[in-house]
Write an enzyme that holds these catalytic residues in place. Structure first.
Site, PDB file in Angstrom:
ATOM      1  N   SER A   1     -64.498  25.363 -45.513  1.00  0.00           N
ATOM      2  CA  SER A   1     -64.280  26.698 -46.280  1.00  0.00           C
ATOM      3  C   SER A   1     -63.124  26.373 -47.187  1.00  0.00           C
ATOM      4  CB  SER A   1     -64.063  27.563 -45.066  1.00  0.00           C
ATOM      5  OG  SER A   1     -62.734  27.531 -44.571  1.00  0.00           O
ATOM      6  N   ASN A   2     -62.210  25.713 -46.608  1.00  0.00           N
ATOM      7  CA  ASN A   2     -61.113  25.405 -47.673  1.00  0.00           C
ATOM      8  C   ASN A   2     -61.449  24.650 -48.865  1.00  0.00           C
ATOM      9  OD1 ASN A   2     -58.061  26.582 -46.692  1.00  0.00           O
ATOM     10  ND2 ASN A   2     -58.840  25.599 -45.070  1.00  0.00           N
TER      11      ASN A   2
ATOM     12  N   ARG B   1     -58.260   2.039 -37.569  1.00  0.00           N
ATOM     13  CA  ARG B   1     -57.996   3.094 -38.300  1.00  0.00           C
ATOM     14  C   ARG B   1     -58.084   2.473 -40.167  1.00  0.00           C
ATOM     15  NH1 ARG B   1     -56.665   8.053 -36.356  1.00  0.00           N
ATOM     16  NH2 ARG B   1     -55.880   8.135 -34.706  1.00  0.00           N
TER      17      ARG B   1
ATOM     18  N   ASN C   1     -51.900  18.881 -47.792  1.00  0.00           N
ATOM     19  CA  ASN C   1     -52.554  19.253 -46.533  1.00  0.00           C
ATOM     20  C   ASN C   1     -52.449  20.657 -46.382  1.00  0.00           C
ATOM     21  OD1 ASN C   1     -54.245  18.939 -43.956  1.00  0.00           O
ATOM     22  ND2 ASN C   1     -52.167  18.872 -43.092  1.00  0.00           N
TER      23      ASN C   1
ATOM     24  N   HIS D   1     -52.099  23.305 -43.131  1.00  0.00           N
ATOM     25  CA  HIS D   1     -51.758  23.359 -41.654  1.00  0.00           C
ATOM     26  C   HIS D   1     -51.906  24.704 -41.259  1.00  0.00           C
ATOM     27  CE1 HIS D   1     -50.717  21.894 -37.849  1.00  0.00           C
ATOM     28  NE2 HIS D   1     -49.710  22.645 -37.792  1.00  0.00           N
TER      29      HIS D   1
ATOM     30  N   ASP E   1     -47.688  16.278 -40.420  1.00  0.00           N
ATOM     31  CA  ASP E   1     -47.405  17.659 -40.607  1.00  0.00           C
ATOM     32  C   ASP E   1     -45.803  17.992 -40.855  1.00  0.00           C
ATOM     33  OD1 ASP E   1     -49.843  18.484 -37.787  1.00  0.00           O
ATOM     34  OD2 ASP E   1     -50.137  18.180 -40.155  1.00  0.00           O
TER      35      ASP E   1
HETATM   36  C1  GRF Z   1     -58.611  25.597 -40.905  1.00  0.00           C
HETATM   37  O1  GRF Z   1     -57.763  26.195 -39.791  1.00  0.00           O
HETATM   38  C2  GRF Z   1     -57.561  24.677 -41.501  1.00  0.00           C
HETATM   39  O2  GRF Z   1     -56.012  25.147 -41.344  1.00  0.00           O
HETATM   40  C3  GRF Z   1     -57.544  23.376 -40.794  1.00  0.00           C
HETATM   41  O3  GRF Z   1     -58.829  23.157 -40.426  1.00  0.00           O
HETATM   42  C4  GRF Z   1     -59.368  24.296 -40.156  1.00  0.00           C
HETATM   43  C5  GRF Z   1     -60.852  24.488 -40.618  1.00  0.00           C
HETATM   44  O4  GRF Z   1     -60.744  24.196 -42.001  1.00  0.00           O
HETATM   45  N1  GRF Z   1     -56.608  22.258 -41.277  1.00  0.00           N
HETATM   46  P1  GRF Z   1     -62.176  24.161 -43.036  1.00  0.00           P
HETATM   47  O5  GRF Z   1     -62.639  25.581 -42.861  1.00  0.00           O
HETATM   48  O6  GRF Z   1     -63.042  22.998 -42.667  1.00  0.00           O
HETATM   49  O7  GRF Z   1     -61.513  24.120 -44.492  1.00  0.00           O
END
Ligand code: GRF
Length: 195
Positions: A13-14, A65, A107, A109, A145
């Protein structure tokens, strides 16, 4: 025009908020959305937005990693990003990868850093009886973070708040904060934005 790659792990969503904001006179454009999970629904949303995508499943790499990051880096080299935005990206990156994008990886957070780095941020804020919570956009440094803060948005913690209700309210703030901070960052502005 700055080229922006967005790394996701889930719904994205971000990523959608960021990608949708980069239009018109915005100085940046999304050039890649990459995920560590090939089934991340955010990849479908990126495709619908017309943004190129890539997926590198981290599971076959186990504890390697660096091996996972080398595969991810191959896609990033092709996309030539100027800026990387971690957006719901749930893998810890090695100092080597972070150094490769020093000063140009962001990022978001879901806490008011430096409070509550790591996971379960909303439950921790509620348990501590905090009057407010929120989200932070920061530059990514080798320490998890902990990089320079580029923006924060605050929200009151209501009586009877649950981690789910708080997460939903903070997520709305994230979708406002992250695009605003990215635009400033792409314009060379480093002073933190407080919403
Ligand atoms: C959100 O709470 C964000 O703060 C964290 O991941 C969660 C889901 O993010 N980093 P998204 O909907 O996948 O962007």
């Amino acid at each position: 025009m700055k080229r922006v790659a967005i790394l996701i792990s889930g719904g994205g969503s971000n990523m959608v908020a960021l990608a949708a904001s980069m239009k018109g006179d915005h100085p940046a454009r999304p050039v890649l959305v990459a995920s560590n999970d090939p089934s991340a629904t955010g990849l479908d949303r990126a495709r619908m937005l017309g943004v190129p995508t890539a997926a590198v499943d981290h599971r076959p790499y186990g504890k390697d990693r660096a091996g996972f990051e080398d595969a991810l880096m191959a896609h990033l080299i092709l996309a030539r990003p100027d800026i990387i935005c971690l957006a719901g990206f749930m893998r810890v990156l090695t100092p080597r990868f972070v150094e490769a994008f020093k000063g140009r990886m962001l990022n978001i957070h879901p806490s008011l850093l430096p409070k509550y780095p790591g996971l379960h941020t909303h439950a921790r804020a509620i348990a501590a009886g905090d009057a407010e919570a929120g989200c932070t956009v920061h530059e990514v440094t080798p320490e998890l973070d902990a990089g320079p803060i580029l923006g924060q948005a605050k929200i009151a913690v209501a009586a009877g708040e649950t981690p789910e209700s708080l997460a939903a309210k903070v997520l709305v703030m994230e979708h406002r904060l992250y695009p605003a901070v990215l635009r400033r960052f792409a314009e060379g502005e480093r002073a933190p934005l407080y919403l």
